[in-house]
Design an enzyme around this catalytic site. Structure first.
Site, PDB file in Angstrom:
ATOM      1  N   SER A   7       7.997  -0.410  18.704  1.00 51.58           N
ATOM      2  CA  SER A   7       8.198   0.267  19.988  1.00 51.58           C
ATOM      3  C   SER A   7       6.902   0.914  20.454  1.00 51.58           C
ATOM      4  O   SER A   7       6.384   1.849  19.826  1.00 51.58           O
ATOM      5  CB  SER A   7       9.292   1.327  19.863  1.00 51.58           C
ATOM      6  OG  SER A   7       9.428   2.029  21.074  1.00 51.58           O
ATOM      7  N   HIS A  31       8.377  -4.048  21.375  1.00 52.33           N
ATOM      8  CA  HIS A  31       9.508  -3.486  22.115  1.00 52.33           C
ATOM      9  C   HIS A  31       8.962  -2.532  23.183  1.00 52.33           C
ATOM     10  O   HIS A  31       8.262  -1.576  22.861  1.00 52.33           O
ATOM     11  CB  HIS A  31      10.429  -2.738  21.148  1.00 52.33           C
ATOM     12  CG  HIS A  31      11.691  -2.233  21.753  1.00 52.33           C
ATOM     13  ND1 HIS A  31      12.842  -2.996  21.850  1.00 52.33           N
ATOM     14  CD2 HIS A  31      12.006  -1.018  22.299  1.00 52.33           C
ATOM     15  CE1 HIS A  31      13.797  -2.286  22.406  1.00 52.33           C
ATOM     16  NE2 HIS A  31      13.314  -1.081  22.697  1.00 52.33           N
ATOM     17  N   ASP A  33       9.983  -0.012  26.166  1.00 51.01           N
ATOM     18  CA  ASP A  33      11.039   0.767  26.813  1.00 51.01           C
ATOM     19  C   ASP A  33      10.665   1.080  28.250  1.00 51.01           C
ATOM     20  O   ASP A  33       9.645   1.730  28.513  1.00 51.01           O
ATOM     21  CB  ASP A  33      11.271   2.083  26.063  1.00 51.01           C
ATOM     22  CG  ASP A  33      11.934   1.875  24.711  1.00 51.01           C
ATOM     23  OD1 ASP A  33      12.904   1.116  24.658  1.00 51.01           O
ATOM     24  OD2 ASP A  33      11.467   2.472  23.727  1.00 51.01           O
ATOM     25  N   MET A  35      11.932   3.158  31.378  1.00 54.20           N
ATOM     26  CA  MET A  35      12.855   4.238  31.726  1.00 54.20           C
ATOM     27  C   MET A  35      12.572   4.726  33.145  1.00 54.20           C
ATOM     28  O   MET A  35      11.413   4.834  33.546  1.00 54.20           O
ATOM     29  CB  MET A  35      12.699   5.407  30.748  1.00 54.20           C
ATOM     30  CG  MET A  35      12.794   5.037  29.283  1.00 54.20           C
ATOM     31  SD  MET A  35      12.627   6.489  28.224  1.00 54.20           S
ATOM     32  CE  MET A  35      12.370   5.725  26.624  1.00 54.20           C
ATOM     33  N   HIS A  64      13.152  -3.473  27.261  1.00 60.39           N
ATOM     34  CA  HIS A  64      14.421  -2.748  27.172  1.00 60.39           C
ATOM     35  C   HIS A  64      14.584  -1.912  28.446  1.00 60.39           C
ATOM     36  O   HIS A  64      13.920  -0.888  28.613  1.00 60.39           O
ATOM     37  CB  HIS A  64      14.392  -1.868  25.918  1.00 60.39           C
ATOM     38  CG  HIS A  64      15.638  -1.088  25.696  1.00 60.39           C
ATOM     39  ND1 HIS A  64      15.741  -0.105  24.715  1.00 60.39           N
ATOM     40  CD2 HIS A  64      16.857  -1.110  26.312  1.00 60.39           C
ATOM     41  CE1 HIS A  64      16.946   0.423  24.750  1.00 60.39           C
ATOM     42  NE2 HIS A  64      17.634  -0.157  25.705  1.00 60.39           N
ATOM     43  N   MET A  66      16.136   0.645  30.337  1.00 57.42           N
ATOM     44  CA  MET A  66      16.971   1.851  30.351  1.00 57.42           C
ATOM     45  C   MET A  66      16.895   2.443  31.753  1.00 57.42           C
ATOM     46  O   MET A  66      16.304   3.504  31.986  1.00 57.42           O
ATOM     47  CB  MET A  66      16.483   2.834  29.281  1.00 57.42           C
ATOM     48  CG  MET A  66      16.786   2.361  27.878  1.00 57.42           C
ATOM     49  SD  MET A  66      16.319   3.569  26.615  1.00 57.42           S
ATOM     50  CE  MET A  66      14.657   3.027  26.284  1.00 57.42           C
ATOM     51  N   MET A 135      22.039   1.453  19.962  1.00 54.42           N
ATOM     52  CA  MET A 135      21.231   2.665  20.026  1.00 54.42           C
ATOM     53  C   MET A 135      21.765   3.658  18.995  1.00 54.42           C
ATOM     54  O   MET A 135      22.916   4.087  19.073  1.00 54.42           O
ATOM     55  CB  MET A 135      21.278   3.280  21.420  1.00 54.42           C
ATOM     56  CG  MET A 135      20.602   2.450  22.501  1.00 54.42           C
ATOM     57  SD  MET A 135      18.848   2.131  22.179  1.00 54.42           S
ATOM     58  CE  MET A 135      18.192   3.806  22.064  1.00 54.42           C
ATOM     59  N   GLY A 140      15.941   7.825  25.440  1.00 53.43           N
ATOM     60  CA  GLY A 140      15.108   8.626  26.321  1.00 53.43           C
ATOM     61  C   GLY A 140      13.868   9.190  25.665  1.00 53.43           C
ATOM     62  O   GLY A 140      12.851   9.356  26.327  1.00 53.43           O
ATOM     63  N   PHE A 141      13.946   9.460  24.356  1.00 55.58           N
ATOM     64  CA  PHE A 141      12.806  10.077  23.677  1.00 55.58           C
ATOM     65  C   PHE A 141      12.664   9.535  22.263  1.00 55.58           C
ATOM     66  O   PHE A 141      13.656   9.247  21.592  1.00 55.58           O
ATOM     67  CB  PHE A 141      12.979  11.604  23.609  1.00 55.58           C
ATOM     68  CG  PHE A 141      13.042  12.269  24.952  1.00 55.58           C
ATOM     69  CD1 PHE A 141      11.876  12.612  25.624  1.00 55.58           C
ATOM     70  CD2 PHE A 141      14.264  12.537  25.551  1.00 55.58           C
ATOM     71  CE1 PHE A 141      11.940  13.219  26.868  1.00 55.58           C
ATOM     72  CE2 PHE A 141      14.335  13.146  26.793  1.00 55.58           C
ATOM     73  CZ  PHE A 141      13.157  13.488  27.465  1.00 55.58           C
ATOM     74  N   SER A 142      11.411   9.451  21.806  1.00 54.85           N
ATOM     75  CA  SER A 142      11.142   9.056  20.417  1.00 54.85           C
ATOM     76  C   SER A 142      11.339  10.241  19.479  1.00 54.85           C
ATOM     77  O   SER A 142      11.369  11.394  19.902  1.00 54.85           O
ATOM     78  CB  SER A 142       9.704   8.547  20.280  1.00 54.85           C
ATOM     79  OG  SER A 142       9.545   7.309  20.906  1.00 54.85           O
ATOM     80  N   GLY A 143      11.450   9.926  18.192  1.00 52.42           N
ATOM     81  CA  GLY A 143      11.456  10.957  17.167  1.00 52.42           C
ATOM     82  C   GLY A 143      12.779  11.641  16.922  1.00 52.42           C
ATOM     83  O   GLY A 143      12.826  12.673  16.244  1.00 52.42           O
ATOM     84  N   ASP A 173      18.022   0.622  17.211  1.00 53.19           N
ATOM     85  CA  ASP A 173      16.890   1.370  17.749  1.00 53.19           C
ATOM     86  C   ASP A 173      17.200   2.858  17.716  1.00 53.19           C
ATOM     87  O   ASP A 173      18.173   3.311  18.318  1.00 53.19           O
ATOM     88  CB  ASP A 173      16.633   0.919  19.196  1.00 53.19           C
ATOM     89  CG  ASP A 173      15.430   1.601  19.829  1.00 53.19           C
ATOM     90  OD1 ASP A 173      14.756   2.398  19.152  1.00 53.19           O
ATOM     91  OD2 ASP A 173      15.164   1.330  21.015  1.00 53.19           O
ATOM     92  N   GLY A 174      16.351   3.608  16.993  1.00 50.54           N
ATOM     93  CA  GLY A 174      16.480   5.064  17.005  1.00 50.54           C
ATOM     94  C   GLY A 174      16.556   5.670  15.627  1.00 50.54           C
ATOM     95  O   GLY A 174      17.501   5.402  14.887  1.00 50.54           O
ATOM     96  N   GLY A 175      15.533   6.429  15.246  1.00 52.01           N
ATOM     97  CA  GLY A 175      15.548   7.103  13.957  1.00 52.01           C
ATOM     98  C   GLY A 175      15.439   6.181  12.768  1.00 52.01           C
ATOM     99  O   GLY A 175      15.845   6.540  11.656  1.00 52.01           O
ATOM    100  N   GLY A 195       9.384   2.946  16.149  1.00 54.33           N
ATOM    101  CA  GLY A 195       8.228   3.472  16.850  1.00 54.33           C
ATOM    102  C   GLY A 195       7.306   4.182  15.886  1.00 54.33           C
ATOM    103  O   GLY A 195       6.327   3.618  15.403  1.00 54.33           O
TER     104      GLY A 195
END
Length: 213
Positions: A7, A31, A33, A35, A64, A66, A135, A140-143, A173-175, A195
């Site tokens: 990402s 990837h 994103d 937004m 992606h 969003m 998801m 909306g946000f990384s981390g 995707d995510g964490g 990411g």
């Protein structure tokens, strides 16, 4: 085999090409994103960044979307030669039409689900998509921290593949990091969108080797 999708949201954009070249030997795709600050509470990349990424690598690029009304942007990305477009079931009024708009030109069409969206909403479209992106954080946000209940969705999708003889990717995707990746893969996922887990990882070779055995 597990595929790694890097990402760009976590990359140092001031040296984008260098960042891509550094991780390229250990990943399978990029990837990106997109937004709009409306569908998700953030504003990020659009066409110029996609073109910059495309000029820096031969790897497939997953855009992606969003965004609200993703169908307004599909045609432009298809013209630019995107390898895959991922749209959200929550954002598409005519999901079937949008999926086939993407597939008709030879690009892969993925559909994504937010954490609070049930897998059952995909039952009428699952045979038409190339993959599902689960998801595992609110987009909306990384981390963000991985939402463990996402594993139930992955297992359900894997069960559909087995029951109906379907062949589609399950991406998450995510964490995703070295700790959360194992249960995700065990549940049936075969694409890991990462990411920080890629761009901030000092030992990508070990990560790649571990999951490609």
């Amino acid at each position: 085999m597990v595929r790694f999708s890097a990402s760009i949201l976590a990359a140092d954009l001031s040296k984008l090409e260098k960042e891509i070249k550094r991780v390229e030997p250990y990943i399978d795709e990029i990837h990106l994103d997109v937004m709009d600050g409306h569908f998700v509470p953030n504003l990020t990349f659009a066409y110029p960044i996609f073109e910059a990424v495309k000029s820096s690598t031969q790897l497939p690029i997953d855009v992606h979307l969003m965004v609200t009304n993703p169908e307004f942007h599909v045609e432009k990305f298809l013209q630019l030669g995107v390898s895959r477009i991922t749209v959200h079931v929550e954002a598409c009024t005519h999901l079937h039409r949008t999926i086939w708009q993407i597939k008709e030109v030879g690009s892969e069409a993925f559909v994504s689900l937010n954490p609070a969206t049930p897998v059952s909403l995909l039952e009428q479209i699952i045979g038409d998509v190339d993959g599902v992106l689960v998801m595992s954080v609110n987009p909306g946000f990384s981390g963000q921290k991985f939402i463990a209940k996402s594993l139930e969705k992955i297992r359900k999708l894997h069960e559909w593949k087995e029951r109906y003889g379907l062949d589609f990717y399950i991406a998450v995707d995510g964490g995703i990091n070295e700790l959360t990746a194992h249960p995700v893969v065990d549940a049936g996922a075969n694409i890991l969108v990462m990411g920080y887990g890629i761009f901030k990882n000092d030992n990508l070779k070990a990560l790649s080797d571990n999951f490609r055995k």
